[in-house]
Design an enzyme around this catalytic site. Structure first.
Site, PDB file in Angstrom:
ATOM      1  N   ASP A 122       0.847  -1.182   0.000  1.00  0.00           N
ATOM      2  CA  ASP A 122       0.000   0.000   0.000  1.00  0.00           C
ATOM      3  C   ASP A 122       0.890   1.242   0.000  1.00  0.00           C
ATOM      4  O   ASP A 122       1.918   1.292   0.682  1.00  0.00           O
ATOM      5  CB  ASP A 122      -0.895  -0.003   1.243  1.00  0.00           C
ATOM      6  CG  ASP A 122      -1.715   1.258   1.360  1.00  0.00           C
ATOM      7  OD1 ASP A 122      -2.743   1.353   0.686  1.00  0.00           O
ATOM      8  OD2 ASP A 122      -1.287   2.167   2.110  1.00  0.00           O
ATOM      9  N   GLU A 154     -12.163   2.788  -2.555  1.00  0.00           N
ATOM     10  CA  GLU A 154     -12.486   3.464  -3.808  1.00  0.00           C
ATOM     11  C   GLU A 154     -11.711   2.881  -4.994  1.00  0.00           C
ATOM     12  O   GLU A 154     -12.155   2.974  -6.137  1.00  0.00           O
ATOM     13  CB  GLU A 154     -12.204   4.972  -3.702  1.00  0.00           C
ATOM     14  CG  GLU A 154     -13.145   5.717  -2.768  1.00  0.00           C
ATOM     15  CD  GLU A 154     -12.809   5.509  -1.290  1.00  0.00           C
ATOM     16  OE1 GLU A 154     -13.743   5.522  -0.483  1.00  0.00           O
ATOM     17  OE2 GLU A 154     -11.632   5.317  -0.950  1.00  0.00           O
ATOM     18  N   LYS A 156     -10.576  -0.371  -5.019  1.00  0.00           N
ATOM     19  CA  LYS A 156     -10.637  -1.830  -4.917  1.00  0.00           C
ATOM     20  C   LYS A 156     -11.463  -2.383  -6.083  1.00  0.00           C
ATOM     21  O   LYS A 156     -12.648  -2.675  -5.970  1.00  0.00           O
ATOM     22  CB  LYS A 156     -11.266  -2.221  -3.576  1.00  0.00           C
ATOM     23  CG  LYS A 156     -11.183  -3.694  -3.226  1.00  0.00           C
ATOM     24  CD  LYS A 156     -11.786  -3.948  -1.857  1.00  0.00           C
ATOM     25  CE  LYS A 156     -11.668  -5.419  -1.460  1.00  0.00           C
ATOM     26  NZ  LYS A 156     -12.303  -5.688  -0.151  1.00  0.00           N
ATOM     27  N   GLY A 186      -6.451  -4.604   4.925  1.00  0.00           N
ATOM     28  CA  GLY A 186      -7.321  -5.636   4.364  1.00  0.00           C
ATOM     29  C   GLY A 186      -7.614  -5.471   2.891  1.00  0.00           C
ATOM     30  O   GLY A 186      -7.694  -6.460   2.153  1.00  0.00           O
ATOM     31  N   LYS A 223     -10.624 -15.836   1.875  1.00  0.00           N
ATOM     32  CA  LYS A 223     -11.345 -15.034   0.887  1.00  0.00           C
ATOM     33  C   LYS A 223     -10.491 -13.903   0.320  1.00  0.00           C
ATOM     34  O   LYS A 223      -9.609 -13.374   0.984  1.00  0.00           O
ATOM     35  CB  LYS A 223     -12.613 -14.442   1.509  1.00  0.00           C
ATOM     36  CG  LYS A 223     -13.658 -15.483   1.836  1.00  0.00           C
ATOM     37  CD  LYS A 223     -15.018 -14.879   2.084  1.00  0.00           C
ATOM     38  CE  LYS A 223     -15.103 -14.126   3.379  1.00  0.00           C
ATOM     39  NZ  LYS A 223     -16.498 -13.739   3.698  1.00  0.00           N
ATOM     40  N   HIS A 338     -22.432  -8.447   9.759  1.00  0.00           N
ATOM     41  CA  HIS A 338     -22.212  -8.363   8.312  1.00  0.00           C
ATOM     42  C   HIS A 338     -23.503  -8.569   7.510  1.00  0.00           C
ATOM     43  O   HIS A 338     -23.451  -8.904   6.332  1.00  0.00           O
ATOM     44  CB  HIS A 338     -21.167  -9.393   7.885  1.00  0.00           C
ATOM     45  CG  HIS A 338     -19.791  -9.089   8.390  1.00  0.00           C
ATOM     46  ND1 HIS A 338     -19.444  -9.250   9.709  1.00  0.00           N
ATOM     47  CD2 HIS A 338     -18.685  -8.615   7.765  1.00  0.00           C
ATOM     48  CE1 HIS A 338     -18.175  -8.899   9.870  1.00  0.00           C
ATOM     49  NE2 HIS A 338     -17.695  -8.517   8.719  1.00  0.00           N
ATOM     50  N   HIS A 383     -14.727  -0.084   7.846  1.00  0.00           N
ATOM     51  CA  HIS A 383     -15.360  -1.407   7.869  1.00  0.00           C
ATOM     52  C   HIS A 383     -15.752  -1.826   9.282  1.00  0.00           C
ATOM     53  O   HIS A 383     -16.902  -2.226   9.531  1.00  0.00           O
ATOM     54  CB  HIS A 383     -14.422  -2.445   7.252  1.00  0.00           C
ATOM     55  CG  HIS A 383     -14.953  -3.844   7.325  1.00  0.00           C
ATOM     56  ND1 HIS A 383     -16.009  -4.279   6.546  1.00  0.00           N
ATOM     57  CD2 HIS A 383     -14.608  -4.907   8.105  1.00  0.00           C
ATOM     58  CE1 HIS A 383     -16.278  -5.546   6.822  1.00  0.00           C
ATOM     59  NE2 HIS A 383     -15.447  -5.948   7.773  1.00  0.00           N
TER      60      HIS A 383
END
Length: 492
Positions: A122, A154, A156, A186, A223, A338, A383
């Site tokens: 990142d 934004e 991703k 993440g 995932k 979630h 998140h």
């Protein structure tokens, strides 16, 4: 009277339909060739090496033809490793820590071939640690390519995945012995995981989380994915890394709000299945925020609260994920928080992005689309914050159903506030909740599969919560939790 010829034609025998005939086969390899043998049939004497597969082929012969049923278990082995000072050149975890087989390790460490690594980091993490990453690989004589990218909600997207894959192709990695390394939060881990799973159909990769949220959540599962058509993680798959390397020293460089963000996912596991973890968060929450999850000697009142908290969070998460890595069973306690949060997170993120674009627009020549690629606007909800708002509402649902007492409900809400997590948000309207739960039904087999606490640290999954109960819980939640302060986006 004439008699027709048909009267003397021989009768066609009537055949009874035959029952389908099923035969099950095992698969064995002799030298380089796989062949099938009937299940239970003894292997013939052979001096050559024979390998027996766990895969099976079932053959069904019927009047309509033949069909085959293939059972081929997919095996994955991946490591989640605690380490410290992973970027110290003397720490070889980043070079060899992903190898589990002793013979492969000996072969890799004794080989004369120069090590090569492709690293995606990142861009914010690169500003903080990029020089250390480069020094690490240079000191260890590793040929490397470092790709620093803006990995945010934004950005991703599949566009960023394809960007990574183009650079991977240019670097020309060995898809079996040169794992791609992802260093970041993440979002970064999700994007790189998807890119690795697509390159040559599956290239190994390593996760190094640099935020608390990714440390306890994204880094330990299988995932990966990206956002698509304004939907969170709509594209993705299940391909675990060969290893996740956890170094809490990264967490000391992130803002306090990000620490609180990660605590939301830790609290999820506490509420679902571990009262001891809930008690740790109640007692040490402020200390963990103040110390940014670093371990300090001489703190008798707190012990090593950071180590205890992260270990329990990861162990409980692995207990839930490992038996159901591909989510074949849709009843998942880890889905607590979630059900509504994906819709809430994307909605508030889009509003924040649009507001940021319009407020920063200088003249009519600047289009919104161009601003989308140049301005990085943090969504109004992160998140873990969105997850916590979802959990706060569901706590009221559980209380309205009589699953938890008023005292337990209050303990949960007070713990959330103590962790500096929002328990209400103006964007979480009744219409959004209904829309989110309808979306939930689409990808949960037509059932809500709603995890709800039935006490502190215990939970069950319910499919019978009425709309009347949900609406009553919503009104009570808004009455108790709505405050002027929480109507504003959380401060950075």
């Amino acid at each position: 009277m004439p008699v027709s010829e048909e009267a003397f034609a021989p009768a066609v025998p009537v055949t009874m339909p035959q029952e389908p005939r099923q035969t099950d086969f095992q698969l064995v390899r002799v030298k380089s060739t796989w062949c099938r043998i009937k299940k239970g049939e003894a292997l013939s004497d052979c001096e050559d090496k024979i390998t027996l597969s766990e895969a099976k082929i079932g053959e069904c012969v019927s009047e309509g033809g033949i069909s085959w049923t293939i059972e081929a278990p997919i095996y994955f082995c991946y490591k989640v490793v605690e380490t410290y000072n992973i970027l110290d050149p003397s720490n070889t975890t980043l070079l060899w820590g992903h190898i589990t087989d002793p013979q492969q390790l000996e072969l890799a460490t004794s080989g004369k071939r120069k090590l090569r690594r492709f690293i995606v980091i990142d861009e914010v993490v690169d500003e903080l640690y990029g020089s250390k990453v480069r020094e690490y690989f240079e000191e260890n004589n590793v040929q490397h390519k470092i790709l620093a990218l803006p990995t945010t909600e934004e950005t991703k997207s599949m566009d960023l995945v394809l960007n990574i894959l183009q650079e991977v192709q240019n670097f020309s990695i060995d898809r079996r012995t040169e794992p791609i390394i992802a260093i970041g939060g993440g979002v970064c881990l999700d994007i790189v995981g998807l890119a690795a799973s697509l390159y040559r159909r599956r290239t190994p990769y390593i996760r190094i989380p640099t935020t608390l949220l990714s440390y306890v959540d994204a880094s330990v599962g299988a995932k990966n994915g990206v956002n698509f058509l304004q939907c969170k993680n709509k594209l993705g798959g299940y391909t675990p890394p060969v290893a996740s390397f956890l170094d809490r020293s990264f967490i000391q460089s992130i803002p306090r709000r990000h620490i609180s963000n990660g605590l939301g996912e830790i609290l999820k596991m506490a509420l679902m299945k571990h009262k001891g973890l809930f008690d740790l968060l109640k007692r040490h929450g402020k200390y963990l925020l103040d110390t940014k999850f670093q371990s300090y000697s001489g703190s008798a009142d707190h012990g090593d609260a950071a180590l205890q908290t992260t270990r329990i969070a990861i162990e409980t998460m692995l207990e839930e994920l490992a038996p159901n890595l591909w989510e074949d069973d849709l009843d998942r306690l880890v889905d607590f928080g979630h059900l509504i949060s994906p819709e809430l997170e994307m909605t508030t993120g889009q509003l924040s992005l649009l507001t940021g674009h319009l407020s920063k627009r200088k003249d009519d020549q600047i289009s919104v689309k161009s601003l989308e690629t140049t301005n990085r606007v943090l969504p109004s909800l992160m998140h873990g914050e969105a997850v916590n708002i979802d959990m706060a509402f569901m706590t009221y649902v559980a209380h309205t159903r009589g699953l938890i007492t008023a005292e337990e409900k209050e303990q949960i809400i007070q713990c959330m506030r103590g962790l500096e997590l929002p328990v209400w948000h103006g964007g979480c309207s009744w219409s959004l909740i209904k829309r989110a739960l309808m979306e939930r039904l689409k990808h949960s087999g037509g059932q809500p599969r709603m995890p709800l606490p039935t006490g502190l640290g215990v939970a069950e999954i319910f499919n019978d919560t009425s709309e009347e109960t949900l609406e009553r819980a919503y009104k009570l939640w808004v009455r108790d939790c709505k405050t002027v302060l929480e109507e504003e986006p959380a401060a950075l």
